[in-house]
Design a protein around this motif. Structure first.
Motif: not given
Length: 208
Positions: A28-54
């Motif tokens: 949700a926070g990244l959607l505000d910052e980068v928008g829908f098209d630029s959102l990636t699962t890897s960046e979400v994982a990094r922001r959430a502090g979890v491995p991408s596989g999680t």
């Protein structure tokens, strides 16, 4: 929370539930910052502090996160409506419509990511991320849940052809809010008022 498509595994243990909530908060926070098209699962994982596989452990990637975020937003809206309805002595359909648009506007102003993904991609023509409805008339779970809440919890009288009425009201609200928030971060008050008047008049007519 309702089961939604795109969730690979529903968390049960407290630690897993907290991890999923962190993923959705980061999304949700990244959607505000980068928008829908630029959102990636890897960046979400990094922001959430979890491995991408999680992320993929619980979701089928970006589509799954969007669906679950939409479902979380729906649950939040219903909770807000529940609190508002409890304070209304003589609730009517026109007043209920006003409350829905008021709470949706407040969520746009305060809930992270809601201006980008509320229950759908909020851009014109954006797809819904909610599951289909369960009625013969079609629609999605937003129409079903709002109508069920209004009649079963808020005590409003049944409407004729309710699911078409709810779907049209939802679409009209979406258009009004898109116009209101297009040029003003907090929403254009005049356009918001026009949307409120439109919904009041519509529900005053269909609930007679």
């Amino acid at each position: 929370m309702l089961t939604s498509h795109g969730v690979r595994r529903r968390p049960v243990q407290k630690r897993s539930i907290e991890r999923v909530e962190r993923i959705l908060d980061a999304c949700a926070g990244l959607l505000d910052e980068v928008g829908f098209d630029s959102l990636t699962t890897s960046e979400v994982a990094r922001r959430a502090g979890v491995p991408s596989g999680t992320v993929y452990q619980f979701f089928d990637g970006k589509p799954g996160m969007m669906r679950e975020l939409a479902m979380r937003n729906l649950e939040l809206l219903i909770e807000r409506l529940r609190r508002r309805a409890a304070g209304e002595a003589m609730l009517t359909w026109p007043r209920a419509a006003e409350i829905v648009i008021e709470e949706t506007i407040e969520m746009r102003r305060t809930v992270p990511g809601f201006t980008v993904v509320d229950f759908a991609d909020t851009r014109p023509g954006g797809p819904s991320f909610l599951p289909d409805g369960e009625t013969e008339e079609g629609g999605d779970v937003l129409a079903d849940r709002l109508y069920a809440f209004a009649v079963e919890e808020a005590g409003l009288p049944p409407l004729p052809d309710p699911h078409r009425v709810m779907r049209l009201a939802i679409e009209a609200t979406s258009v009004a809010l898109a116009l209101a928030f297009r040029a003003a971060r907090q929403g254009d008050p005049a356009m918001i008022d026009q949307g409120r008047r439109l919904l009041r008049a519509y529900f005053a007519d269909v609930s007679r």
